[in-house]
Design an enzyme around this catalytic site. Structure first.
Site, mmCIF file in Angstrom:
data_model
loop_
_atom_site.group_PDB
_atom_site.id
_atom_site.type_symbol
_atom_site.label_atom_id
_atom_site.label_comp_id
_atom_site.label_asym_id
_atom_site.label_seq_id
_atom_site.Cartn_x
_atom_site.Cartn_y
_atom_site.Cartn_z
ATOM 1 N N SER A 110 -22.805 45.352 50.767
ATOM 2 C CA SER A 110 -23.681 44.253 50.405
ATOM 3 C C SER A 110 -25.060 44.489 50.818
ATOM 4 O O SER A 110 -25.490 45.332 50.318
ATOM 5 C CB SER A 110 -22.906 43.220 50.876
ATOM 6 O OG SER A 110 -23.505 42.010 50.247
ATOM 7 N N GLU A 209 -22.132 47.947 42.454
ATOM 8 C CA GLU A 209 -21.366 46.319 42.568
ATOM 9 C C GLU A 209 -22.234 45.365 42.774
ATOM 10 O O GLU A 209 -23.184 45.168 43.213
ATOM 11 C CB GLU A 209 -20.181 46.499 43.647
ATOM 12 C CG GLU A 209 -20.825 46.699 45.091
ATOM 13 C CD GLU A 209 -20.855 45.131 45.784
ATOM 14 O OE1 GLU A 209 -20.391 44.404 45.485
ATOM 15 O OE2 GLU A 209 -22.026 45.205 46.666
ATOM 16 N N HIS A 277 -17.191 43.555 46.574
ATOM 17 C CA HIS A 277 -16.840 42.178 47.275
ATOM 18 C C HIS A 277 -15.408 41.705 46.607
ATOM 19 O O HIS A 277 -15.324 40.629 46.059
ATOM 20 C CB HIS A 277 -18.042 41.042 46.809
ATOM 21 C CG HIS A 277 -19.228 41.436 47.523
ATOM 22 N ND1 HIS A 277 -20.044 42.219 47.037
ATOM 23 C CD2 HIS A 277 -19.970 40.531 48.547
ATOM 24 C CE1 HIS A 277 -21.258 42.267 48.011
ATOM 25 N NE2 HIS A 277 -21.041 41.076 48.818
#
Length: 303
Positions: A110, A209, A277
């Site tokens: 992330s 992502e 995620h």
């Protein structure tokens, strides 16, 4: 590119929160217990229990934590507790000379994408895109997720990557590519453009992502990468999970696959790789050589 020494039983590892603080204090305790269950010895940075607004302590504290983790000779690996926001605030405060001289397994994803990129490019060592330890999702992590995570922690060398049962990937653009893996979270990749920490995709396989962004925002960021030439000079693209990336008005929105198709990417493209995620989720060695081949329907780590 150096692959840091794999961890072994009894190794001391640093736990750090370099972006946002864990949502609840007990999640830090869970992370400590998880590390102990692996036979590792957790050493907590000051950021682990610090709170400064939406940050896990001020910039100096968080930068000091990552610098301590690389400087301390007793620390064998570094685990990020949570993403959120804050890594870009400390990118110019990290001691990359020390990090390059002391390559260690570094885990997270992330917001941590920013550090994966700079450690791969400036410090020339492989890092690991893995789940965060102090998050509600990881508390309920499934067998697939834990198995893929453990393989990166305690093993090295070639491996075939696959999706968990019931999740199918597809090649949107056929072909074969070999290159070092780069990328991660789309928003972080896009926001690196024009800075001293800009992602270099030349000859590499780019992984992307995202989470909780509307499709039009995904469209904007992907086209920002396109206009910056990041798709033209890469070897291939892997699209991971786009968790909760839903439009407010589905009838007046493109889908994520439609957005990707409209890019008309000139390289092999793999879609729906289960990583990001989400749970189950794969773990990836950032900076390692990967091969993707649509004809063999395979994705594999070559080193």
């Amino acid at each position: 590119m150096v692959r840091p020494k794999i961890l072994k039983n009894g190794d001391a590892v640093a736990l750090v929160a370099l972006a946002s603080p864990p949502e609840m204090p007990h999640l830090v305790d869970f992370a400590v217990d998880f590390i102990k269950s692996l036979g590792l010895v957790p050493k907590l940075g000051d950021s682990c229990r610090a709170v400064y607004g939406y940050l896990a302590g001020d910039d100096e504290l968080r930068a000091n934590d990552i610098n301590w983790a690389f400087e301390d000779k007793e620390i064998a690996g570094i685990f990020s507790l949570r993403g959120g926001y804050g890594i870009q605030r400390i990118l110019d405060k990290v001691n990359y000379v020390v990090a390059k001289a002391n390559p260690k397994p570094f885990f997270g994803y992330s917001d941590v994408t920013a550090l994966h990129t700079v450690f791969n490019q400036r410090c020339q060592f492989i890092t690991y895109h893995t789940p965060m330890l102090a998050t509600p999702g990881f508390v309920r992590a499934d067998g697939y997720t834990l198995d893929k995570f453990a393989k990166l922690i305690f093993s090295e060398g070639p491996q075939v990557l696959n999706n968990p049962y019931g999740h199918e990937w597809e090649f949107l653009v056929e072909g074969s590519a070999i290159g070092r893996l780069c990328g991660g979270n789309l928003a972080i990749i896009a926001s690196s453009l024009g800075t001293d920490f800009e992602i270099d995709t030349h000859g590499k396989i780019l992984f992307i992502e995202e989470v909780e962004e509307e499709p039009y925002k995904i469209d904007r960021m992907l086209n920002q990468l396109r206009l910056a030439g990041k798709f033209n000079d890469c070897a291939g693209v892997i699209f991971g999970d786009f968790a909760d990336c839903l439009p407010k008005d589905p009838e007046r929105s493109l889908t994520i696959p439609e957005i990707i198709e409209n890019l008309r990417l000139p390289v092999p493209v793999l879609n729906n790789f289960r990583c990001g995620h989400c749970y189950p989720t794969a773990s990836l060695p950032m900076g390692a050589f990967l091969r993707m081949n649509s004809h063999a329907n395979i994705l594999e780590v070559l080193e």
